[in-house]
Scaffold this motif. Structure first.
Motif, PDB file in Angstrom:
ATOM      1  N   PHE A   1       0.823  -1.208   0.000  1.00 20.14           N
ATOM      2  CA  PHE A   1       0.000   0.000   0.000  1.00 20.14           C
ATOM      3  C   PHE A   1       0.861   1.264   0.000  1.00 20.14           C
ATOM      4  O   PHE A   1       0.542   2.235  -0.681  1.00 20.14           O
ATOM      5  N   LEU A   2       1.939   1.254   0.769  1.00 20.81           N
ATOM      6  CA  LEU A   2       2.831   2.410   0.758  1.00 20.81           C
ATOM      7  C   LEU A   2       3.486   2.587  -0.604  1.00 20.81           C
ATOM      8  O   LEU A   2       3.685   3.716  -1.069  1.00 20.81           O
ATOM      9  N   MET A   3       3.800   1.461  -1.268  1.00 19.25           N
ATOM     10  CA  MET A   3       4.353   1.527  -2.625  1.00 19.25           C
ATOM     11  C   MET A   3       3.393   2.170  -3.608  1.00 19.25           C
ATOM     12  O   MET A   3       3.815   2.762  -4.614  1.00 19.25           O
ATOM     13  N   SER A   4       2.101   2.033  -3.337  1.00 17.59           N
ATOM     14  CA  SER A   4       1.113   2.564  -4.277  1.00 17.59           C
ATOM     15  C   SER A   4       1.118   4.084  -4.319  1.00 17.59           C
ATOM     16  O   SER A   4       0.690   4.676  -5.317  1.00 17.59           O
ATOM     17  N   ILE A   5       1.588   4.737  -3.254  1.00 19.50           N
ATOM     18  CA  ILE A   5       1.531   6.201  -3.204  1.00 19.50           C
ATOM     19  C   ILE A   5       2.355   6.835  -4.329  1.00 19.50           C
ATOM     20  O   ILE A   5       1.819   7.629  -5.118  1.00 19.50           O
ATOM     21  N   PRO A   6       3.653   6.510  -4.459  1.00 20.86           N
ATOM     22  CA  PRO A   6       4.400   7.136  -5.565  1.00 20.86           C
ATOM     23  C   PRO A   6       3.928   6.676  -6.934  1.00 20.86           C
ATOM     24  O   PRO A   6       3.894   7.483  -7.879  1.00 20.86           O
ATOM     25  N   ILE A   7       3.520   5.410  -7.079  1.00 24.05           N
ATOM     26  CA  ILE A   7       3.163   4.925  -8.413  1.00 24.05           C
ATOM     27  C   ILE A   7       1.831   5.519  -8.863  1.00 24.05           C
ATOM     28  O   ILE A   7       1.654   5.863 -10.038  1.00 24.05           O
ATOM     29  N   ILE A   8       0.870   5.664  -7.951  1.00 19.96           N
ATOM     30  CA  ILE A   8      -0.407   6.292  -8.320  1.00 19.96           C
ATOM     31  C   ILE A   8      -0.185   7.774  -8.616  1.00 19.96           C
ATOM     32  O   ILE A   8      -0.766   8.327  -9.554  1.00 19.96           O
ATOM     33  N   PHE A   9       0.653   8.421  -7.809  1.00 20.35           N
ATOM     34  CA  PHE A   9       0.952   9.837  -8.041  1.00 20.35           C
ATOM     35  C   PHE A   9       1.584  10.042  -9.418  1.00 20.35           C
ATOM     36  O   PHE A   9       1.161  10.924 -10.184  1.00 20.35           O
ATOM     37  N   LEU A  10       2.575   9.238  -9.755  1.00 24.19           N
ATOM     38  CA  LEU A  10       3.261   9.384 -11.039  1.00 24.19           C
ATOM     39  C   LEU A  10       2.324   9.075 -12.201  1.00 24.19           C
ATOM     40  O   LEU A  10       2.328   9.770 -13.216  1.00 24.19           O
ATOM     41  N   SER A  11       1.507   8.023 -12.035  1.00 21.03           N
ATOM     42  CA  SER A  11       0.560   7.660 -13.088  1.00 21.03           C
ATOM     43  C   SER A  11      -0.472   8.762 -13.293  1.00 21.03           C
ATOM     44  O   SER A  11      -0.774   9.149 -14.431  1.00 21.03           O
ATOM     45  N   GLY A  12      -0.997   9.286 -12.193  1.00 20.88           N
ATOM     46  CA  GLY A  12      -1.971  10.361 -12.291  1.00 20.88           C
ATOM     47  C   GLY A  12      -1.389  11.620 -12.896  1.00 20.88           C
ATOM     48  O   GLY A  12      -2.045  12.300 -13.691  1.00 20.88           O
ATOM     49  N   ALA A  13      -0.145  11.945 -12.514  1.00 25.72           N
ATOM     50  CA  ALA A  13       0.511  13.138 -13.055  1.00 25.72           C
ATOM     51  C   ALA A  13       0.755  12.996 -14.556  1.00 25.72           C
ATOM     52  O   ALA A  13       0.550  13.948 -15.329  1.00 25.72           O
ATOM     53  N   TYR A  14       1.165  11.799 -14.962  1.00 21.73           N
ATOM     54  CA  TYR A  14       1.425  11.551 -16.386  1.00 21.73           C
ATOM     55  C   TYR A  14       0.151  11.706 -17.205  1.00 21.73           C
ATOM     56  O   TYR A  14       0.136  12.358 -18.256  1.00 21.73           O
ATOM     57  N   LYS A  15      -0.931  11.124 -16.702  1.00 23.61           N
ATOM     58  CA  LYS A  15      -2.210  11.248 -17.409  1.00 23.61           C
ATOM     59  C   LYS A  15      -2.742  12.676 -17.325  1.00 23.61           C
ATOM     60  O   LYS A  15      -3.400  13.147 -18.255  1.00 23.61           O
ATOM     61  N   GLY A  16      -2.473  13.342 -16.200  1.00 26.07           N
ATOM     62  CA  GLY A  16      -2.916  14.716 -16.046  1.00 26.07           C
ATOM     63  C   GLY A  16      -2.294  15.646 -17.077  1.00 26.07           C
ATOM     64  O   GLY A  16      -2.945  16.588 -17.560  1.00 26.07           O
ATOM     65  N   ILE A  17      -1.036  15.390 -17.437  1.00 26.82           N
ATOM     66  CA  ILE A  17      -0.364  16.200 -18.462  1.00 26.82           C
ATOM     67  C   ILE A  17      -1.092  16.071 -19.799  1.00 26.82           C
ATOM     68  O   ILE A  17      -1.240  17.045 -20.543  1.00 26.82           O
ATOM     69  N   GLU A  18      -1.538  14.842 -20.099  1.00 28.02           N
ATOM     70  CA  GLU A  18      -2.281  14.627 -21.346  1.00 28.02           C
ATOM     71  C   GLU A  18      -3.575  15.437 -21.373  1.00 28.02           C
ATOM     72  O   GLU A  18      -4.036  15.860 -22.432  1.00 28.02           O
ATOM     73  N   LEU A  19      -4.164  15.647 -20.205  1.00 19.84           N
ATOM     74  CA  LEU A  19      -5.431  16.369 -20.125  1.00 19.84           C
ATOM     75  C   LEU A  19      -5.302  17.840 -20.511  1.00 19.84           C
ATOM     76  O   LEU A  19      -6.294  18.480 -20.871  1.00 19.84           O
ATOM     77  N   LEU A  20      -4.092  18.384 -20.394  1.00 21.82           N
ATOM     78  CA  LEU A  20      -3.899  19.808 -20.659  1.00 21.82           C
ATOM     79  C   LEU A  20      -4.293  20.193 -22.079  1.00 21.82           C
ATOM     80  O   LEU A  20      -4.672  21.342 -22.336  1.00 21.82           O
TER      81      LEU A  20
END
Length: 264
Positions: free
Chosen positions: A189-208
């Motif tokens: 679960f602790l591992m999920s924090i950086p990986i979800i953050f990075l995945s969300g940020a990457y997809k968020g850039i596409e949203l721009l």
């Protein structure tokens, strides 16, 4: 997508993101059985934000201790158990990050078929059962090592294949390395924090570069996924030591059977 669809999809995402049962195996069903359209990139980012908020809040004590311990290490130039854990989490994130950059396009094009999801749902369920039954279950999270973190991180990279379950494969690796169920779940679960953050940020850039999303549906996605994910993690951590992985393995086998029946 209407409000009811948004609530259901966010609920499914929140409940399956952290349980070892494969969120992709579940999210494929509404579109097939109910004919719903793809949820879209903006909503996908929203439910990831909700999941991230839930896991950070649940482990807020550990997150604060890691941050505080890391500051202490910078000041004293001496490692402590919390700054060591940050190093382990960072190391465990590298394989998945590199794999995503290298193979994401191939996976999206070739490995998102229902039969691939059904197969991985079944295969990794059996591997989880093997790990739970044969693992020594003696090590606590403070006995984590660089080697163990790297192996669990490589397992997390495999979860890029739909149907694998990120939490399922990382817990499997930790159990095979001799960690207790609680420790395996906590590190996963602790591992999920950086990986979800990075995945969300990457997809968020596409949203721009895309039109503005429906903000009411985005809000539903964030709130529903956050609440359901938090409740799910709370329940899982409370029962995992006495329940074991068998119920989740059996559930995955049934899910795989349904997917095979629908798509073969």
């Amino acid at each position: 997508m209407d409000s009811l669809q948004a609530i259901l999809l966010a609920l499914v995402q929140g409940l399956t993101e952290f349980l070892p049962i494969s969120s992709s195996g579940h999210l494929i069903l509404p579109s097939v059985l109910l004919g719903w359209p793809d949820q879209g990139l903006a909503f996908d980012v929203a439910v990831h934000v909700g999941s991230l908020l839930a896991i950070v809040w649940f482990f807020r004590g550990e997150v604060f201790a890691i941050a505080q311990g890391s500051v202490t290490t910078i000041k004293t130039r001496q490692l402590n158990e919390h700054s060591q854990l940050l190093i382990f989490l960072a190391l465990a994130t590298v394989p998945a990050g590199l794999s995503a950059l290298s193979f994401n396009d191939f996976i999206e094009a070739q490995l998102r078929s229902p039969l691939v999801i059904a197969t991985t749902t079944l295969v990794f369920a059996l591997l989880l059962l093997l790990a739970d039954k044969t693992g020594a279950r003696r090590k606590s999270i403070i006995e984590m090592s660089l080697w163990a973190a790297f192996i669990i991180g490589c397992a997390q990279a495999i979860a890029l294949i739909p149907g694998t379950s990120r939490s399922g494969i990382t817990m499997t690796a930790a159990l095979l390395l001799g960690f207790q169920r609680d420790a395996a779940a906590r590190f996963s679960f602790l591992m999920s924090i950086p990986i979800i953050f990075l995945s969300g940020a990457y997809k968020g850039i596409e949203l721009l570069s895309m039109p503005a999303p429906a903000w009411d549906l985005i809000a539903i996605g964030v709130v529903v996924s956050a609440v359901s994910a938090y409740a799910c993690v709370y329940w899982f951590m409370a029962v995992i030591e006495r329940m074991g992985m068998l119920p989740f393995v059996l559930y995955r086998i049934v899910l795989a059977a349904i997917l095979f029946a629908l798509f073969l």
